[in-house]
Design a protein around this motif. Structure first.
Motif, PDB file in Angstrom:
ATOM      1  N   GLU A 196       0.816  -1.213   0.000  1.00 50.69           N
ATOM      2  CA  GLU A 196       0.000   0.000   0.000  1.00 50.69           C
ATOM      3  C   GLU A 196       0.849   1.263   0.000  1.00 50.69           C
ATOM      4  O   GLU A 196       0.475   2.275  -0.594  1.00 50.69           O
ATOM      5  N   ARG A 197       2.014   1.214   0.633  1.00 50.38           N
ATOM      6  CA  ARG A 197       2.913   2.367   0.602  1.00 50.38           C
ATOM      7  C   ARG A 197       3.386   2.613  -0.831  1.00 50.38           C
ATOM      8  O   ARG A 197       3.451   3.755  -1.295  1.00 50.38           O
ATOM      9  N   ARG A 220       1.793   1.635  -3.575  1.00 49.62           N
ATOM     10  CA  ARG A 220       0.633   2.053  -4.361  1.00 49.62           C
ATOM     11  C   ARG A 220       0.428   3.580  -4.265  1.00 49.62           C
ATOM     12  O   ARG A 220       0.102   4.242  -5.257  1.00 49.62           O
ATOM     13  N   ALA A 221       0.651   4.118  -3.077  1.00 53.44           N
ATOM     14  CA  ALA A 221       0.462   5.556  -2.878  1.00 53.44           C
ATOM     15  C   ALA A 221       1.624   6.384  -3.430  1.00 53.44           C
ATOM     16  O   ALA A 221       1.433   7.530  -3.839  1.00 53.44           O
ATOM     17  N   ALA A 222       2.827   5.802  -3.470  1.00 53.47           N
ATOM     18  CA  ALA A 222       4.014   6.588  -3.817  1.00 53.47           C
ATOM     19  C   ALA A 222       4.299   6.637  -5.314  1.00 53.47           C
ATOM     20  O   ALA A 222       4.875   7.621  -5.795  1.00 53.47           O
TER      21      ALA A 222
END
Length: 262
Positions: A232-233, A235-237
């Motif tokens: 998820e980190r 995916r956001a970055a």
């Protein structure tokens, strides 16, 4: 870590083929020669040589039986053959190849200086030696750099597994010095930059689950909750285009040299 061609291809293989084509074109060796592809993996460089360099023969060498078997299944050109062997102990006589090359391998060889000496040994006087590696240290391999940046942010111990930390060879100076140290002359180093666009996040993330290479090997050892947090980190970055694709690039450093003529 390097065993399954089917898992390697979607992870790095699809991009290594782009670099291999550029590298072979710019090596500019005369047609009709005998090429040696050391650390051939799934056959990206061998395929590029066959398609672009008009060789008389190409021998691909790799210590991974899985990769050699993959290359044999997918490259059936009669000019090519593949053998199991180590880059630091090539099973060939002196001065038997017109050109000896190694793509995306030397970072993973325990003794790269010995491997470079072997490349120099097997080429004929005046013959060409060429190598290239991903730029892990200066952020040039953006897909893998993004992974390690996210991993280290969550787990400081991941820094010891990061290719950018572990592989000082992947920069112009050290790479050129490696070939010069093998007694080769006319050493030149250049950048090869290629696009690595992912269709969506799944196209980026799923290949990391295949276990091929340091980042996927690290990921495979994480507990499920930690793995999900890293996903998820990322995916956001990662950057996104309007169509949901992820537009990244990869840079390799390529060095070429010549064995001194007798």
């Amino acid at each position: 870590m390097w065993a399954t061609g089917e898992a390697y291809e979607p992870y790095v293989g699809r991009w290594s083929r782009l670099v291999a084509d550029r590298f072979v074109r710019e090596t500019a060796a005369p047609g009709g020669g005998r090429w040696l592809d050391v650390g051939c993996g799934t056959g990206a460089v061998t395929r590029a040589v066959l398609d672009l360099a008009r060789p008389a023969a190409v021998v691909g060498v790799d210590p991974s039986r899985g990769y050699v078997d993959y290359a044999r299944r997918h490259i059936v050109d009669r000019r090519a053959r593949f053998v199991l062997a180590d880059a630091t102990r090539l099973p060939f006589p002196d001065a038997t190849a017109s050109v000896a090359v190694s793509g995306l391998v030397l970072n993973f060889v325990p003794d790269p200086a010995r491997a470079a000496a072997e490349l120099a040994r097997v080429v004929v006087p005046g013959g060409r030696v060429g190598v290239y590696v991903w730029d892990y240290g200066q952020g040039g391999m953006e897909a893998i750099r993004a992974f390690w940046d996210a991993a280290v942010a969550l787990d400081g111990e991941a820094r010891t597994r990061d290719e950018g930390t572990r592989f000082p060879l992947c920069a112009p100076g050290p790479l050129g010095e490696l070939l010069a140290g093998a007694g080769l002359e006319d050493v030149e180093v250049e950048e090869i930059r290629v696009p690595t666009a992912f269709a969506d996040f799944d196209d980026y993330w799923t290949p990391f689950l295949g276990g091929q290479g340091p980042a996927p090997a690290y990921l495979s050892q994480l507990p499920g909750e930690h793995r999900a947090e890293l996903r998820e980190r990322l995916r956001a970055a990662l950057p996104r285009a309007a169509d949901g694709s992820i537009p990244l690039h990869a840079r390799a450093w390529a060095a070429r040299a010549r064995r001194r003529a007798d």
